[in-house]
Design an enzyme around this catalytic site. Structure first.
Site, short mmCIF file in Angstrom:
data_model
loop_
_atom_site.label_atom_id
_atom_site.label_comp_id
_atom_site.label_asym_id
_atom_site.label_seq_id
_atom_site.Cartn_x
_atom_site.Cartn_y
_atom_site.Cartn_z
N ASP A 1 0.87 -1.23 -0.02
CA ASP A 1 -0.03 -0.12 -0.04
C ASP A 1 0.98 1.25 -0.17
OD1 ASP A 1 -2.18 1.80 0.87
OD2 ASP A 1 -3.38 -0.01 0.46
N ASP A 2 0.55 2.08 0.44
CA ASP A 2 1.14 3.50 0.61
C ASP A 2 2.34 3.48 1.18
OD1 ASP A 2 1.53 6.29 -0.14
OD2 ASP A 2 -0.39 7.00 1.06
N ASP B 1 -5.20 5.11 -5.86
CA ASP B 1 -5.91 6.32 -4.92
C ASP B 1 -6.19 7.40 -5.41
OD1 ASP B 1 -7.20 6.69 -2.39
OD2 ASP B 1 -5.40 5.87 -1.21
N SER C 1 -10.02 3.68 -6.47
CA SER C 1 -10.54 4.41 -5.36
C SER C 1 -11.51 5.55 -5.83
CB SER C 1 -9.56 4.92 -4.42
OG SER C 1 -8.63 3.98 -3.97
N ARG D 1 -13.14 0.73 -4.62
CA ARG D 1 -13.46 1.39 -3.23
C ARG D 1 -14.28 2.25 -3.33
NH1 ARG D 1 -9.76 1.65 0.89
NH2 ARG D 1 -11.65 2.79 1.76
N ASP E 1 -12.41 4.05 4.63
CA ASP E 1 -11.23 3.33 5.09
C ASP E 1 -11.93 2.49 6.19
OD1 ASP E 1 -9.81 4.64 3.19
OD2 ASP E 1 -8.28 5.09 4.70
C1 GLA Z 1 -6.33 6.18 1.41
C2 GLA Z 1 -6.98 4.70 0.98
C3 GLA Z 1 -6.46 3.71 2.13
C4 GLA Z 1 -4.89 3.89 2.19
C5 GLA Z 1 -4.32 5.18 2.46
C6 GLA Z 1 -2.89 5.19 2.25
O1 GLA Z 1 -7.10 6.52 2.71
O2 GLA Z 1 -8.42 4.83 1.09
O3 GLA Z 1 -6.87 2.52 1.78
O4 GLA Z 1 -4.19 3.32 0.77
O5 GLA Z 1 -4.91 6.19 1.73
O6 GLA Z 1 -2.39 6.51 2.44
#
Ligand code: GLA
Length: 394
Positions: free
Chosen positions: A46-47, A125, A157, A182, A186
């Site tokens: 992920d990030d 995202d 997203s 998404r 979250d």
């Molecule tokens: C957003 C996404 C999360 C995650 C964060 C990472 O909030 O919805 O799922 O990927 O960013 O910073």
């Protein structure tokens, strides 16, 4: 993301920080602890994986201290284990965590970079971009990924940033562009968070349910089973409800330390079989009782179905009595029922028979039903389109 977040402090927390070591270790767990064989094949970064700046050629690069071997080496490692690698990007000036984003002028280059690295899934995202930029950028990334020639699952997203509902979100268009998306907030490590997601998805099921199908899924966000916020019953409920939603099963937990009971929930074979049903029909909430019991139904291939009886009660196990007739099943069929968690089988259940299930507070009873005798009249509409005879499973 949910479990490890943006912990980049490898000096004080080398075991849990976002680094290649974490992903190498998780790859080993996926390959060695029975996950891969069940279908948990994508290991998704992920990030916070990247350096704070692009390189001189404008390419995204991983943080050199935390990913010294590079993403290509990680992808090679993961592939050698029979797994696939996912990565995270953000359409916008920055990722949500403040790392370099993919502005419109970088879409092609980043798609190319990910493909060259051997990435198999991209979560894109939408922090730090406008609605207009997203309307251009998400389809542009779909084209750019396709142009690489490498099959890459595309997780968007986009709808989450547009409130998740029509008219701002066009699910017909989305299904052509993205493999999953998404739509909502979250997930956090709490039962409240799970409930708010369940509420949103089933309140809006008339819009969301038809949008899902093979190759294009709603993503209610990660499974938090194995973490700190859910009880045993709540963990079983998340798994059952995500399965009813035909959700992609993305775990966000530490597979190095997961408890046997959490592992058992996540590795329930019949559950995964139902989740992965080839028809890919998302289920719906069909009953909301005053007693705070809710019933969900997901139609499956070969005239089978899954029923989830869910209790929002907070007092004690509740005996819920109903019949398949009351739940909208057509008369004249006979079912073999398997309890998805206990494995117990009930044979010869007729549509009109009353039956009772005992549902624990914030827990579920989940049933897998297969007709052993079909009604003379076709089954109810939701279960049609099923030609072939049914085969025993598991
Ligand atoms: C957003 C996404 C999360 C995650 C964060 C990472 O909030 O919805 O799922 O990927 O960013 O910073």
């Amino acid at each position: 993301w949910e479990r490890f977040r943006c912990n980049v402090d490898c000096r004080t927390d080398p075991r849990n920080c976002i680094s290649e070591k974490l992903f190498f270790e998780m790859a080993d767990r996926l390959a060695e602890d029975g996950w891969r064989e069940l279908g948990y094949k994508y290991l998704s970064i992920d990030d916070c994986w990247s350096a704070k700046k692009r390189d001189a050629a404008g390419r995204l690069v991983p943080d050199p201290e935390r990913f010294p071997s590079g993403i290509k080496a990680l992808a090679d490692y993961v592939h050698a284990k029979g797994l696939k690698l996912g990565i995270y990007g953000d359409l916008g000036t920055f990722t949500c965590g403040g790392y370099p984003g993919t502005t419109l002028d970088h879409v092609k280059q980043d798609a190319q970079t990910f493909a060259e690295w051997g990435v198999d899934l991209l979560k894109l995202d939408g922090c730090y971009s406008s609605g207009e930029e997203q309307a251009k950028g998400y389809p542009a990334m779909a084209r750019a990924l396709n142009a690489t020639g490498r099959p890459i699952v595309y997780s968007c997203s986009w709808p989450a940033y547009q409130g998740g509902l029509p008219p701002k979100v066009n699910y017909t268009l989305l299904a052509e562009i993205c493999n999953m998306w998404r739509n909502y907030d979250d997930i956090q490590d709490s039962w409240n968070s799970v409930l708010s997601i369940v509420d949103w998805f089933f309140t809006n099921q008339d819009v969301l349910q038809p949008a899902a199908g093979p190759g294009h899924w709603n993503d209610p966000d990660m499974l938090i089973i194995g973490n700190f916020g859910l009880s045993y019953e709540q963990s079983r409920s998340q798994m059952a409800l995500w399965t009813v939603m035909a959700a992609p099963l993305l775990m966000s937990t530490d597979l190095r330390t997961i408890s046997p009971s959490a592992k058992e929930i996540l590795q329930n074979r019949l559950m995964i079989h139902i989740n992965q049903d080839p028809l890919g029909i998302q289920g719906r909430r069909i009953v909301k009782e005053k007693s705070n019991i809710e019933v969900f139904l997901r139609p499956l291939s070969q005239a089978a179905s899954a029923l989830v009886f869910f209790s929002r009660r907070t007092d004690m196990p509740f005996r819920y009595t109903t019949s398949l007739t009351k739940l909208g099943f057509s008369a004249g069929a006979v079912y073999e029922v398997q309890d998805v968690y206990s494995g117990k089988i009930i044979s010869g259940l007729k549509t009109e028979d009353n039956f009772s299930v005992i549902i624990n507070p914030s827990g579920v009873v989940m049933w897998y039903l297969r007709p052993t005798l079909l009604p003379v009249q076709p089954l109810h509409a939701r279960q049609q389109g099923l030609g072939e005879g049914f085969h025993p499973v598991l």
